[in-house]
Design a protein around this motif. Structure first.
Motif, PDB file in Angstrom:
ATOM      1  N   MET A   1       0.832  -1.160   0.000  1.00 26.73           N
ATOM      2  CA  MET A   1       0.000   0.000   0.000  1.00 26.73           C
ATOM      3  C   MET A   1       0.889   1.240   0.000  1.00 26.73           C
ATOM      4  O   MET A   1       1.813   1.347   0.783  1.00 26.73           O
ATOM      5  CB  MET A   1      -0.872   0.022   1.251  1.00 26.73           C
ATOM      6  CG  MET A   1      -1.639   1.293   1.315  1.00 26.73           C
ATOM      7  SD  MET A   1      -2.336   1.892   2.839  1.00 26.73           S
ATOM      8  CE  MET A   1      -3.021   0.623   3.719  1.00 26.73           C
ATOM      9  N   PHE A   2       0.631   2.148  -0.923  1.00 22.60           N
ATOM     10  CA  PHE A   2       1.342   3.407  -0.938  1.00 22.60           C
ATOM     11  C   PHE A   2       0.492   4.467  -1.593  1.00 22.60           C
ATOM     12  O   PHE A   2      -0.442   4.166  -2.314  1.00 22.60           O
ATOM     13  CB  PHE A   2       2.705   3.284  -1.642  1.00 22.60           C
ATOM     14  CG  PHE A   2       2.623   3.151  -3.131  1.00 22.60           C
ATOM     15  CD1 PHE A   2       2.781   4.262  -3.938  1.00 22.60           C
ATOM     16  CD2 PHE A   2       2.403   1.937  -3.735  1.00 22.60           C
ATOM     17  CE1 PHE A   2       2.706   4.154  -5.320  1.00 22.60           C
ATOM     18  CE2 PHE A   2       2.334   1.813  -5.100  1.00 22.60           C
ATOM     19  CZ  PHE A   2       2.486   2.932  -5.900  1.00 22.60           C
ATOM     20  N   PHE A   3       0.812   5.706  -1.295  1.00 11.02           N
ATOM     21  CA  PHE A   3       0.110   6.813  -1.906  1.00 11.02           C
ATOM     22  C   PHE A   3       0.732   7.072  -3.259  1.00 11.02           C
ATOM     23  O   PHE A   3       1.924   7.301  -3.368  1.00 11.02           O
ATOM     24  CB  PHE A   3       0.210   8.065  -1.034  1.00 11.02           C
ATOM     25  CG  PHE A   3      -0.359   9.272  -1.688  1.00 11.02           C
ATOM     26  CD1 PHE A   3      -1.728   9.403  -1.827  1.00 11.02           C
ATOM     27  CD2 PHE A   3       0.466  10.254  -2.194  1.00 11.02           C
ATOM     28  CE1 PHE A   3      -2.268  10.507  -2.453  1.00 11.02           C
ATOM     29  CE2 PHE A   3      -0.065  11.369  -2.814  1.00 11.02           C
ATOM     30  CZ  PHE A   3      -1.437  11.492  -2.943  1.00 11.02           C
ATOM     31  N   CYS A   4      -0.057   7.004  -4.295  1.00 19.55           N
ATOM     32  CA  CYS A   4       0.453   7.145  -5.652  1.00 19.55           C
ATOM     33  C   CYS A   4       0.196   8.545  -6.185  1.00 19.55           C
ATOM     34  O   CYS A   4      -0.921   9.047  -6.124  1.00 19.55           O
ATOM     35  CB  CYS A   4      -0.212   6.110  -6.550  1.00 19.55           C
ATOM     36  SG  CYS A   4       0.529   6.045  -8.176  1.00 19.55           S
ATOM     37  N   LEU A   5       1.224   9.164  -6.715  1.00 21.03           N
ATOM     38  CA  LEU A   5       1.103  10.482  -7.318  1.00 21.03           C
ATOM     39  C   LEU A   5       0.640  10.402  -8.760  1.00 21.03           C
ATOM     40  O   LEU A   5      -0.091  11.244  -9.241  1.00 21.03           O
ATOM     41  CB  LEU A   5       2.463  11.196  -7.295  1.00 21.03           C
ATOM     42  CG  LEU A   5       3.070  11.485  -5.937  1.00 21.03           C
ATOM     43  CD1 LEU A   5       4.488  12.016  -6.110  1.00 21.03           C
ATOM     44  CD2 LEU A   5       2.213  12.471  -5.175  1.00 21.03           C
ATOM     45  N   ALA A  32      10.204   7.055  -0.524  1.00 19.10           N
ATOM     46  CA  ALA A  32       9.728   7.279  -1.881  1.00 19.10           C
ATOM     47  C   ALA A  32       9.513   5.943  -2.574  1.00 19.10           C
ATOM     48  O   ALA A  32      10.222   4.971  -2.321  1.00 19.10           O
ATOM     49  CB  ALA A  32      10.746   8.103  -2.659  1.00 19.10           C
ATOM     50  N   VAL A  33       8.521   5.903  -3.467  1.00 17.87           N
ATOM     51  CA  VAL A  33       8.259   4.728  -4.301  1.00 17.87           C
ATOM     52  C   VAL A  33       8.539   5.148  -5.735  1.00 17.87           C
ATOM     53  O   VAL A  33       7.981   6.127  -6.232  1.00 17.87           O
ATOM     54  CB  VAL A  33       6.807   4.237  -4.138  1.00 17.87           C
ATOM     55  CG1 VAL A  33       6.553   3.032  -5.033  1.00 17.87           C
ATOM     56  CG2 VAL A  33       6.507   3.909  -2.683  1.00 17.87           C
ATOM     57  N   LYS A  34       9.427   4.399  -6.400  1.00 15.30           N
ATOM     58  CA  LYS A  34       9.835   4.750  -7.761  1.00 15.30           C
ATOM     59  C   LYS A  34       9.561   3.598  -8.712  1.00 15.30           C
ATOM     60  O   LYS A  34       9.633   2.434  -8.339  1.00 15.30           O
ATOM     61  CB  LYS A  34      11.316   5.108  -7.795  1.00 15.30           C
ATOM     62  CG  LYS A  34      11.611   6.354  -6.958  1.00 15.30           C
ATOM     63  CD  LYS A  34      13.033   6.787  -7.101  1.00 15.30           C
ATOM     64  CE  LYS A  34      13.259   8.077  -6.322  1.00 15.30           C
ATOM     65  NZ  LYS A  34      14.620   8.589  -6.531  1.00 15.30           N
ATOM     66  N   ASN A  35       9.254   3.947  -9.958  1.00  9.81           N
ATOM     67  CA  ASN A  35       9.007   2.915 -10.963  1.00  9.81           C
ATOM     68  C   ASN A  35      10.332   2.404 -11.517  1.00  9.81           C
ATOM     69  O   ASN A  35      11.405   2.830 -11.091  1.00  9.81           O
ATOM     70  CB  ASN A  35       8.055   3.415 -12.057  1.00  9.81           C
ATOM     71  CG  ASN A  35       8.643   4.517 -12.902  1.00  9.81           C
ATOM     72  OD1 ASN A  35       9.836   4.828 -12.860  1.00  9.81           O
ATOM     73  ND2 ASN A  35       7.791   5.148 -13.693  1.00  9.81           N
ATOM     74  N   GLY A  42       5.158   7.874  -6.013  1.00  6.81           N
ATOM     75  CA  GLY A  42       4.404   8.032  -4.780  1.00  6.81           C
ATOM     76  C   GLY A  42       5.275   7.874  -3.552  1.00  6.81           C
ATOM     77  O   GLY A  42       6.511   7.853  -3.647  1.00  6.81           O
ATOM     78  N   HIS A  43       4.613   7.786  -2.401  1.00  6.32           N
ATOM     79  CA  HIS A  43       5.292   7.607  -1.119  1.00  6.32           C
ATOM     80  C   HIS A  43       4.557   6.567  -0.282  1.00  6.32           C
ATOM     81  O   HIS A  43       3.345   6.418  -0.409  1.00  6.32           O
ATOM     82  CB  HIS A  43       5.321   8.925  -0.332  1.00  6.32           C
ATOM     83  CG  HIS A  43       6.241   9.937  -0.902  1.00  6.32           C
ATOM     84  ND1 HIS A  43       5.861  10.807  -1.894  1.00  6.32           N
ATOM     85  CD2 HIS A  43       7.533  10.203  -0.626  1.00  6.32           C
ATOM     86  CE1 HIS A  43       6.878  11.574  -2.197  1.00  6.32           C
ATOM     87  NE2 HIS A  43       7.912  11.234  -1.447  1.00  6.32           N
ATOM     88  N   VAL A  44       5.298   5.899   0.567  1.00  7.76           N
ATOM     89  CA  VAL A  44       4.697   5.001   1.550  1.00  7.76           C
ATOM     90  C   VAL A  44       3.905   5.881   2.516  1.00  7.76           C
ATOM     91  O   VAL A  44       4.380   6.954   2.908  1.00  7.76           O
ATOM     92  CB  VAL A  44       5.804   4.210   2.291  1.00  7.76           C
ATOM     93  CG1 VAL A  44       5.236   3.433   3.464  1.00  7.76           C
ATOM     94  CG2 VAL A  44       6.529   3.285   1.324  1.00  7.76           C
TER      95      VAL A  44
END
Length: 79
Positions: A1-5, A32-35, A42-44
């Motif tokens: 689960m993470f918040f997606c920008l 940070a969550v990166k592709n 997004g971010h956790v």
């Protein structure tokens, strides 16, 4: 689960990388969550970021797979 920008930047089945964001002035434990292209998507969530941050600090890397169904934009509208 993470918040997606940027949902358009994430595909179902894509492997995402989590990275500590040490220069984040809003959240001490930001992750940070990166592709796969290295772009921020997004971010956790803050509620989980300290746990993810600790895991990254202890083990060095963390990957996640994007799973589930994409919701249509009209399902995201607020009343």
């Amino acid at each position: 689960m993470f918040f997606c920008l940027k949902w358009h930047a994430v595909r179902i089945g894509e492997i995402l990388a989590c990275e500590m964001e040490l220069d984040n002035s809003h959240e001490k434990y930001a992750v940070a969550v990166k592709n796969q292209d290295g772009n921020l998507v997004g971010h956790v969530p803050k509620e989980l970021s300290r746990l993810f941050h600790k895991f990254l600090d202890d083990f060095g890397e963390l990957e996640a797979e994007c799973i589930g169904n994409r919701l249509r934009s009209e399902e995201h509208t607020s009343e």
